[in-house]
Enzyme design. Structure first.
Site, mmCIF file in Angstrom:
data_model
loop_
_atom_site.group_PDB
_atom_site.id
_atom_site.type_symbol
_atom_site.label_atom_id
_atom_site.label_comp_id
_atom_site.label_asym_id
_atom_site.label_seq_id
_atom_site.Cartn_x
_atom_site.Cartn_y
_atom_site.Cartn_z
ATOM 1 N N SER A 231 0.828 -1.214 0.000
ATOM 2 C CA SER A 231 0.000 0.000 0.000
ATOM 3 C C SER A 231 0.859 1.260 0.000
ATOM 4 C CB SER A 231 -0.983 0.006 1.165
ATOM 5 O OG SER A 231 -0.365 -0.389 2.362
ATOM 6 N N ASP A 369 -2.322 -9.141 11.272
ATOM 7 C CA ASP A 369 -3.687 -9.558 10.933
ATOM 8 C C ASP A 369 -4.167 -10.787 11.694
ATOM 9 O OD1 ASP A 369 -3.986 -7.494 9.125
ATOM 10 O OD2 ASP A 369 -3.040 -8.626 7.515
HETATM 11 N N1 NMX Z 1 0.619 -20.112 4.739
HETATM 12 C C1 NMX Z 1 1.003 -20.908 3.717
HETATM 13 N N2 NMX Z 1 2.039 -20.652 2.914
HETATM 14 C C2 NMX Z 1 2.750 -19.556 3.172
HETATM 15 C C3 NMX Z 1 2.448 -18.674 4.225
HETATM 16 C C4 NMX Z 1 1.323 -18.991 5.026
HETATM 17 N N3 NMX Z 1 0.921 -18.208 6.025
HETATM 18 N N4 NMX Z 1 3.347 -17.677 4.235
HETATM 19 C C5 NMX Z 1 4.178 -17.910 3.206
HETATM 20 N N5 NMX Z 1 3.816 -19.032 2.555
HETATM 21 C C6 NMX Z 1 4.422 -19.626 1.356
HETATM 22 C C7 NMX Z 1 4.423 -18.618 0.214
HETATM 23 O O1 NMX Z 1 3.161 -18.610 -0.440
HETATM 24 C C8 NMX Z 1 5.560 -19.154 -0.639
HETATM 25 O O2 NMX Z 1 5.093 -20.264 -1.354
HETATM 26 P P1 NMX Z 1 5.579 -20.567 -2.856
HETATM 27 O O3 NMX Z 1 7.079 -20.746 -2.748
HETATM 28 O O4 NMX Z 1 4.835 -21.799 -3.225
HETATM 29 O O5 NMX Z 1 5.229 -19.366 -3.669
HETATM 30 C C9 NMX Z 1 6.555 -19.631 0.404
HETATM 31 O O6 NMX Z 1 5.790 -19.880 1.596
HETATM 32 C C10 NMX Z 1 7.662 -18.653 0.713
HETATM 33 O O7 NMX Z 1 7.087 -17.406 1.063
HETATM 34 P P2 NMX Z 1 7.861 -16.388 2.012
HETATM 35 O O8 NMX Z 1 9.135 -15.990 1.318
HETATM 36 O O9 NMX Z 1 7.971 -16.938 3.382
HETATM 37 O O10 NMX Z 1 6.833 -15.185 2.093
HETATM 38 P P3 NMX Z 1 6.632 -13.941 1.081
HETATM 39 O O11 NMX Z 1 7.576 -12.861 1.469
HETATM 40 O O12 NMX Z 1 6.663 -14.374 -0.350
HETATM 41 O O13 NMX Z 1 5.131 -13.521 1.402
HETATM 42 C C11 NMX Z 1 3.264 -13.073 2.820
HETATM 43 C C12 NMX Z 1 4.781 -12.878 2.608
HETATM 44 C C13 NMX Z 1 2.816 -12.209 3.980
HETATM 45 C C14 NMX Z 1 2.541 -12.615 1.558
HETATM 46 C C15 NMX Z 1 3.000 -14.573 3.098
HETATM 47 O O14 NMX Z 1 3.650 -14.959 4.288
HETATM 48 C C16 NMX Z 1 1.519 -14.910 3.195
HETATM 49 O O15 NMX Z 1 0.896 -15.129 2.156
HETATM 50 N N6 NMX Z 1 0.941 -14.942 4.424
HETATM 51 C C17 NMX Z 1 -0.468 -15.186 4.605
HETATM 52 C C18 NMX Z 1 -1.254 -13.922 4.255
HETATM 53 C C19 NMX Z 1 -1.024 -12.829 5.287
HETATM 54 O O16 NMX Z 1 -1.090 -13.050 6.485
HETATM 55 N N7 NMX Z 1 -0.812 -11.596 4.788
HETATM 56 C C20 NMX Z 1 -0.768 -10.427 5.686
HETATM 57 C C21 NMX Z 1 0.599 -9.720 5.707
HETATM 58 C C22 NMX Z 1 0.546 -8.580 6.669
HETATM 59 N N8 NMX Z 1 -0.298 -7.471 6.218
HETATM 60 O O17 NMX Z 1 -1.131 -7.020 6.959
HETATM 61 O O18 NMX Z 1 -0.194 -6.976 5.117
HETATM 62 C C1 MLT Z 2 1.993 -3.956 6.625
HETATM 63 O O1 MLT Z 2 1.630 -3.545 7.729
HETATM 64 O O2 MLT Z 2 2.066 -3.197 5.635
HETATM 65 C C2 MLT Z 2 2.213 -5.410 6.449
HETATM 66 O O3 MLT Z 2 2.764 -5.985 7.601
HETATM 67 C C3 MLT Z 2 2.911 -5.814 5.188
HETATM 68 C C4 MLT Z 2 4.331 -5.362 4.995
HETATM 69 O O4 MLT Z 2 4.936 -4.679 5.800
HETATM 70 O O5 MLT Z 2 4.870 -5.747 3.928
#
Ligand code: NMX
Ligand code: MLT
Length: 430
Positions: A231, A369
């Site tokens: 964002s 979250d």
């Molecule tokens: N559940 C299942 N798989 C996961 C999760 C999770 N909570 N977190 C990461 N992975 C997977 C990810 O999809 C990736 O899979 P692939 O190699 O098949 O593409 C692998 O683990 C490696 O990912 P990471 O490098 O650990 O994480 P990345 O930096 O790419 O993504 C998020 C970060 C936050 C997008 C990821 O952890 C996620 O999708 N979490 C669940 C959604 C979430 O809680 N988002 C909120 C973030 C905070 N916010 O408020 O914005």
């Molecule tokens: C945020 O608060 O924006 C989330 O934790 C995601 C991020 O920092 O990438």
């Protein structure tokens, strides 16, 4: 000194500092880019500057040098807004002045409600909220002054005015959308005797000191997370084209509406409620373990877990859990969230492995979250598709402070270089 006067007094020093650093050290390398990073969402590349806050992988959010859990969680959002912009916490009189400034600017133009009421009844609350911000673009003082030929040195002034105007109105707009979208009756007017956070609670239709406290905390915790999150980065990029704050914030919030970013709070509570439904109450550790594993092996994410930067439990989650322990320790949703925290990190770290036998997820810990929804649900805000709107009201502070600072510093238009797959192939095989 008003917030505007204070900010004005800081601008010359900020400009000199940036100019000097750029002139003296402009050629010094601070980051290198691997092919993996280019394919991997630019993770870890240091390619932009943000002074409002930093996120350390092992500490989490640090606003203007103050770690979140070292005193900031007790602060009101008005204080955080002042801190983000100026690097200092306001005294009591200045804090009150910020509350009054927001109140003065709180009246929502009537046409916003006409547009909201005209939107399809099944619109997502985030689509409504972002539309409401965009439809107010005609109010932008930045655009008006720009069209009149304002010099670059003055850009920050109307940007700050637009920012304060937007922030004053956001709780009313957000609460009004809740009432329209979920048939709760007409929007409730702003109560100028209440602060910004309490007003949001009041306009949602719930008046209690506990809910006021919950709302202030919520708005403080989500305010900023440095410059590279989806964002803030989207807002920054749109703003760098000198699009005004209405365009830029609406754009940033469209990114917050994604399930991997802010929408994860809605997804998260949905997952918790599904769990409670499936087991007819708070599950046992074993039941939860198996259900979480089932979610993962079916190719879905456990929402609220993992982070692109963090490698520890998000301090914002810690703070929400502490609030929950004080106000709603016996609530089944809170209890389930606490159980997930006990069970899921271990699964993500030890049982959810990639083809190479190593943990797939880099950060097995909860992010912001994972915990926020339990609190809102407890206070009667049960329509969880609405939750990202609350996140948005708060995150607008981070985006708008960053925009104002960037206009003061004359940050240029964002334009990184992209390369083609063919170029990568040619380069790596050379
Ligand atoms: N559940 C299942 N798989 C996961 C999760 C999770 N909570 N977190 C990461 N992975 C997977 C990810 O999809 C990736 O899979 P692939 O190699 O098949 O593409 C692998 O683990 C490696 O990912 P990471 O490098 O650990 O994480 P990345 O930096 O790419 O993504 C998020 C970060 C936050 C997008 C990821 O952890 C996620 O999708 N979490 C669940 C959604 C979430 O809680 N988002 C909120 C973030 C905070 N916010 O408020 O914005
Ligand atoms: C945020 O608060 O924006 C989330 O934790 C995601 C991020 O920092 O990438």
């Amino acid at each position: 000194m008003t917030l505007k006067e204070k900010f004005a007094s800081l601008v010359p020093k900020m400009r000199d500092e940036w100019k000097e650093l750029n002139k003296t050290y402009g050629e010094v390398k601070i980051s290198e880019v691997t092919v993996g990073q280019a394919f991997g969402g630019m993770r870890g590349i240091k390619g932009m500057i943000c002074d409002t806050s930093v996120v350390e992988p092992d500490k989490g959010l640090i606003i203007r040098g103050i770690p979140l859990l070292e005193g900031l969680t007790e602060k009101w959002p008005e204080e955080i807004w002042y801190l983000l912009l100026t690097g200092e916490l306001p005294d009591a009189a200045t804090k009150k002045a910020v509350t009054e400034e927001f109140a003065k600017r709180s009246e929502v133009p009537g046409y916003v409600w006409d547009v909201m009421n005209a939107m399809p009844k099944d619109s997502h609350p985030m689509a409504m909220f972002n539309t409401a911000i965009l439809v107010m673009e005609k109010e932008s003082l930045f655009r008006k002054r720009y069209d009149e030929g304002m010099p670059k040195t003055e850009y920050w002034e109307p940007m700050l005015e637009d920012s304060m105007n937007i922030l004053g109105k956001l709780p009313g707009i957000a609460a009004g959308i809740y009432r329209i979208r979920y048939n709760k009756g007409k929007p409730i007017p702003y109560d100028k005797s209440l602060d910004w956070g309490a007003n949001y609670a009041h306009m949602l239709g719930t008046d209690s000191e506990d809910f006021y406290a919950c709302m202030r905390l919520y708005l403080t915790l989500h305010s900023d997370h440095e410059g590279g999150n989806v964002s803030a980065f989207s807002c920054h990029t749109v703003g760098s084209a000198l699009s005004d704050a209405y365009y830029a914030v609406s754009a940033g919030l469209n990114g917050l509406a994604g399930p991997l970013h802010g929408l994860a709070n809605q997804e998260c509570l949905g997952w918790i409620l599904d769990t409670i439904k499936k087991f007819s109450g708070v599950p046992s550790e074993k039941q939860l373990h198996d259900y979480a594993l089932e979610t993962l092996t079916s190719g879905r994410v456990v929402p609220g877990y993992g982070h692109a930067v963090l490698r520890v439990t998000d301090p914002r989650f810690t703070s929400f859990m502490a609030f929950g322990k004080q106000y709603l320790a016996d609530d089944p949703v809170y209890k389930t969230v606490a159980l997930v925290f006990k069970v899921v990190p271990e699964i993500l770290a030890k049982e959810y492995l990639g083809a190479d036998g190593k943990p797939k997820v880099k950060d097995p810990w909860p992010n912001v979250d994972a915990g926020s929804g339990a609190l809102l649900y407890h206070f009667g805000l049960t329509e969880f598709p609405y939750y990202t709107v609350l996140f948005s009201v708060s995150r607008a502070m981070g985006m708008l402070s960053q925009l104002t600072i960037n206009r003061a510093l004359g940050t240029p238009i964002t334009r990184p270089k992209s390369v083609s797959t063919a170029w990568i192939k040619k380069t790596v095989t050379k």
